[in-house]
Design a protein around this motif. Structure first.
Motif, PDB file in Angstrom:
ATOM      1  N   GLY A   3       3.683   8.069  -0.805  1.00 47.83           N
ATOM      2  CA  GLY A   3       3.046   6.872  -1.345  1.00 47.83           C
ATOM      3  C   GLY A   3       1.532   6.945  -1.267  1.00 47.83           C
ATOM      4  O   GLY A   3       0.956   7.769  -0.559  1.00 47.83           O
ATOM      5  N   TYR A   4       0.897   6.038  -1.984  1.00 53.49           N
ATOM      6  CA  TYR A   4      -0.561   5.961  -2.041  1.00 53.49           C
ATOM      7  C   TYR A   4      -1.184   5.881  -0.647  1.00 53.49           C
ATOM      8  O   TYR A   4      -2.153   6.537  -0.347  1.00 53.49           O
ATOM      9  N   GLY A   5      -0.618   5.054   0.203  1.00 56.36           N
ATOM     10  CA  GLY A   5      -1.167   4.855   1.548  1.00 56.36           C
ATOM     11  C   GLY A   5      -0.347   5.534   2.618  1.00 56.36           C
ATOM     12  O   GLY A   5      -0.311   5.064   3.760  1.00 56.36           O
ATOM     13  N   TRP A   6       0.282   6.632   2.284  1.00 56.83           N
ATOM     14  CA  TRP A   6       1.176   7.322   3.220  1.00 56.83           C
ATOM     15  C   TRP A   6       0.537   7.464   4.600  1.00 56.83           C
ATOM     16  O   TRP A   6      -0.594   7.919   4.724  1.00 56.83           O
ATOM     17  N   ASP A  38     -10.118   5.111   0.987  1.00 56.59           N
ATOM     18  CA  ASP A  38      -9.220   4.148   0.379  1.00 56.59           C
ATOM     19  C   ASP A  38     -10.083   3.037  -0.204  1.00 56.59           C
ATOM     20  O   ASP A  38     -10.834   2.385   0.504  1.00 56.59           O
ATOM     21  N   ARG A  39     -10.030   2.821  -1.493  1.00 57.08           N
ATOM     22  CA  ARG A  39     -10.877   1.830  -2.169  1.00 57.08           C
ATOM     23  C   ARG A  39     -10.748   0.451  -1.533  1.00 57.08           C
ATOM     24  O   ARG A  39     -11.695  -0.330  -1.511  1.00 57.08           O
ATOM     25  N   PHE A  70       0.808  -1.224   0.000  1.00 57.92           N
ATOM     26  CA  PHE A  70       0.000   0.000   0.000  1.00 57.92           C
ATOM     27  C   PHE A  70       0.841   1.275   0.000  1.00 57.92           C
ATOM     28  O   PHE A  70       0.297   2.370   0.129  1.00 57.92           O
ATOM     29  N   ARG A  71       2.138   1.117  -0.133  1.00 53.52           N
ATOM     30  CA  ARG A  71       3.047   2.268  -0.238  1.00 53.52           C
ATOM     31  C   ARG A  71       2.783   3.300   0.861  1.00 53.52           C
ATOM     32  O   ARG A  71       2.372   4.426   0.598  1.00 53.52           O
ATOM     33  N   THR A  72       3.046   2.884   2.081  1.00 56.61           N
ATOM     34  CA  THR A  72       2.726   3.722   3.234  1.00 56.61           C
ATOM     35  C   THR A  72       3.799   4.737   3.576  1.00 56.61           C
ATOM     36  O   THR A  72       3.639   5.517   4.508  1.00 56.61           O
ATOM     37  N   HIS A  86      -8.552   9.687   4.940  1.00 59.43           N
ATOM     38  CA  HIS A  86      -7.787   8.543   5.415  1.00 59.43           C
ATOM     39  C   HIS A  86      -8.668   7.390   5.897  1.00 59.43           C
ATOM     40  O   HIS A  86      -8.375   6.235   5.633  1.00 59.43           O
TER      41      HIS A  86
END
Length: 123
Positions: A36-39, A116-117, A30-32, A112
């Motif tokens: 990133g997408y899910g930072w 998120d899909r 999720f690229r946290t 947040h």
């Protein structure tokens, strides 16, 4: 599950399904990291099967408890909250007033917690 379904009990049970190695893998997926997408998202490493099973067990949770889960820093807790909401909304015996309350709760948590899909339960 005995007793009143609370966010605290849900999280306690959810932690029983946590896996540090899965949490690490999910954070990468999720690229946290920054940019990133899910930072900023955090994971316990619980798989969705147990999260959804818990949601079914805790389907009678009241709105304040659901809102507590939506405010959690953990992805799986927010996913569980949204699953509880979907289960409640789908019941035939759920009143239109309750459905409106669920929609209002969902709309109070943009960004947040809900957008998120990967968190929005499908049909």
């Amino acid at each position: 599950m005995g007793g009143t379904p609370t966010a605290e009990r849900f999280l306690e049970r959810l932690r029983g399904h946590a896996s540090p190695s899965d949490a690490e893998q999910l954070a990468r997926y999720f690229r946290t990291g920054p940019g990133g997408y899910g930072w900023g998202d955090r994971f316990l490493g619980a798989r969705m099967g147990p999260v959804n099973a818990l949601a079914r067990e805790f389907a009678a949770m009241d709105l304040a408890e659901i809102e507590t889960l939506l405010a959690s820093p953990f992805h799986e807790a927010r996913a569980g909250a949204l699953s509880v909401m979907a289960l409640q909304a789908a019941r035939r015996r759920t009143t239109e007033e309750r459905r409106r309350e669920l929609v209002d709760l969902y709309l109070r948590h943009p960004g947040h917690s809900c957008c998120d899909r990967s968190l929005v339960p499908g049909p």
